[in-house]
Motif scaffolding. Sequence first.
Motif, PDB file in Angstrom:
ATOM      1  N   ASP A 434      47.292  36.337  63.072  1.00 53.45           N
ATOM      2  CA  ASP A 434      45.987  36.065  62.467  1.00 53.45           C
ATOM      3  C   ASP A 434      46.175  35.965  60.961  1.00 53.45           C
ATOM      4  O   ASP A 434      46.853  36.805  60.348  1.00 53.45           O
ATOM      5  CB  ASP A 434      44.995  37.195  62.785  1.00 53.45           C
ATOM      6  N   LEU A 435      45.568  34.947  60.349  1.00 55.82           N
ATOM      7  CA  LEU A 435      45.701  34.763  58.907  1.00 55.82           C
ATOM      8  C   LEU A 435      44.734  35.677  58.168  1.00 55.82           C
ATOM      9  O   LEU A 435      43.561  35.801  58.528  1.00 55.82           O
ATOM     10  CB  LEU A 435      45.439  33.306  58.522  1.00 55.82           C
ATOM     11  N   GLN A 436      45.241  36.303  57.142  1.00 56.05           N
ATOM     12  CA  GLN A 436      44.450  37.188  56.295  1.00 56.05           C
ATOM     13  C   GLN A 436      44.448  36.557  54.898  1.00 56.05           C
ATOM     14  O   GLN A 436      45.260  36.878  54.039  1.00 56.05           O
ATOM     15  CB  GLN A 436      45.093  38.577  56.281  1.00 56.05           C
ATOM     16  N   VAL A 437      43.520  35.617  54.674  1.00 52.46           N
ATOM     17  CA  VAL A 437      43.465  34.859  53.424  1.00 52.46           C
ATOM     18  C   VAL A 437      42.594  35.623  52.429  1.00 52.46           C
ATOM     19  O   VAL A 437      41.437  35.937  52.713  1.00 52.46           O
ATOM     20  CB  VAL A 437      42.904  33.447  53.657  1.00 52.46           C
ATOM     21  N   THR A 438      43.154  35.933  51.270  1.00 51.91           N
ATOM     22  CA  THR A 438      42.444  36.729  50.275  1.00 51.91           C
ATOM     23  C   THR A 438      42.462  36.027  48.920  1.00 51.91           C
ATOM     24  O   THR A 438      43.227  35.074  48.703  1.00 51.91           O
ATOM     25  CB  THR A 438      43.093  38.111  50.101  1.00 51.91           C
ATOM     26  N   ASP A 439      41.643  36.530  48.004  1.00 47.89           N
ATOM     27  CA  ASP A 439      41.774  36.044  46.638  1.00 47.89           C
ATOM     28  C   ASP A 439      43.009  36.697  46.004  1.00 47.89           C
ATOM     29  O   ASP A 439      43.627  37.606  46.567  1.00 47.89           O
ATOM     30  CB  ASP A 439      40.512  36.290  45.821  1.00 47.89           C
ATOM     31  N   GLU A 440      43.331  36.220  44.821  1.00 46.29           N
ATOM     32  CA  GLU A 440      44.581  36.657  44.187  1.00 46.29           C
ATOM     33  C   GLU A 440      44.605  38.155  43.916  1.00 46.29           C
ATOM     34  O   GLU A 440      45.620  38.839  44.138  1.00 46.29           O
ATOM     35  CB  GLU A 440      44.758  35.880  42.881  1.00 46.29           C
ATOM     36  N   ASP A 441      43.473  38.705  43.453  1.00 43.82           N
ATOM     37  CA  ASP A 441      43.430  40.131  43.127  1.00 43.82           C
ATOM     38  C   ASP A 441      43.644  40.987  44.371  1.00 43.82           C
ATOM     39  O   ASP A 441      44.379  41.987  44.333  1.00 43.82           O
ATOM     40  CB  ASP A 441      42.098  40.490  42.466  1.00 43.82           C
TER      41      ASP A 441
END
Length: 567
Positions: A434-441
């Motif tokens: 499962d992809l866990q796409v986050t912002d950079e921070d």
Amino acid sequence: MTAKNSSPSRRLVLAGLGATSFLAACGANERQGSGSGQSSGSTPTKGGTLTVLVSSTSTNFDPAKSQSLAITSLALVHRRLTSWKVESGKPAELVPDLATDVGSTSDGGTTWTFTLKDGLLFSDGSPIRAADVKWGLERSFAASFSGGLTYHKDLLAGAAGYTGPFEGARLASIATPDEKTLVFTLARPYGDWGWVASTPAFAPVPEGKGAEADYGLKPIASGPYVLSAVQQGVKIEMSRNEHWSAASDDVRPALPDSVVFSLGQATDVVSQRLVADSAADQTAFGAGFVSPAQLVQVANNPSAKDRLVTSESGALAFLSLNTRRGPLQNAEVRKAFQYAVDKAAFQVATAGTAALAGEVATTLITDGISGREEFDLYPTDPSGDPAKAKELLAAAGYPQGLSGLKLLVSQSNNGPAQAQAIQAALVKAGIGVDLQVTDEDAYYAAINTVNADEYDLALASWQPDFPSPNANLQPLFATSAIGNGGYNSARYSSPSVDAAIAAAQATVDTDAAAKAWVAVDKAVMADSPVVPLIYTRNSFLRGSKVTNFFIGAFPAYPNYLAVGVSS
């Protein structure tokens, strides 16, 4: 851990390798990509104004706060004890800068001595003394001047808990027996201290000065340029430092009369302007990487194609396997990932084609670093071998494969597309992700925190701070680099590897050290905490009147110190 932004600083760690590094499209600049790229046939001459088009809204010229490489922006203003000789198509070489040599040790790497050259002056006309180098280093320990590289802080004896010189405390491990001599006493033997002395904090700051928070906007220079005008968020102008002497500086020809950093420039707009090559843009270059879509535009423009320079190689892109999580604690399970990953698909997801993205990687030491050895402990086709991966998983006790693994990736650039390529390949090998796409921070918070083990896999990349295997391997694989701001995203901990890293770091002889680091590379790969993916490539565009614009074998950035302009 791919590039946090497109500025040439530090290790360039971030997730989503998107626009960070590419080769010219459609055959453009075919062997400029080797780093051969002198950007024009013009003979470099002195004079004129060079403009650097920068996407960030600020550029830091405080050496204590900087992570700038030895051949980029900061080095135009500040010299260091040592520097890098970077030439087209050749590995970087450690050379003296303010010092007469690259440092000497008589006790196997614990004590290092440097002697300053004669006649060195600051931009205010005062002499550069050993005490000023000591002050600059001590100043970097103050909390208000944090943010720079920290190798010296971890290595100097008695530095633990030191908070800088502004309240009178001084470091005994930096001795200045006279105005030209510095003696460093380290907490342990360290063969790469000469490379560490090329990092920004080794720039001198006049003793007693630099207490103000905005020193980076009005620094006292030791290099060929001074900051003559600063418009926050708009531009920084540099003019010649009349007290700098070319006779003492072998790495900075200082060709332009002035250098302007034009801030806040959108990368895609920069490329469009440089392709058009009109007016003032003829004497400019872009500090950011050219994107794949723009490379197609460049390839279709003969003039622009001739003005594109591409690195031979660059940062190592890799897939981290969290060795503290579930089945991934088992090295035999982790080895299955070496065969499950489709590196060819990752290349396409990165830049459209394998040629655009960079060569497939099988080792951990960055291409272009002296002493690197090519090997492959898991030989397979770049597209992977799902059947072999399933076989290894079954042998490790997982005949039904794995499911529910979380892949951490930053949404920056084309990170999600790259993660989808990894995900699709792993599914073929019976590994559900499962992809866990986050912002950079959020990405960095997960990577840099000790107990933030909520991910199983992480997409990352790394370029070292200086051209030694040491700067490749220790920050990514030493136990001490887990959490607390460290970059050991695999949470990898091996006492034998830690011991081998320490032994390699303590080796002063260059050839012996290289062999020791290759052994560390092989030992880590045998444990399979990461899957090397590709050695990414960077492309940069210049105006038609920019001369001597090239990329060496390392780092994958133009040598700012060599660039000039023609009339």
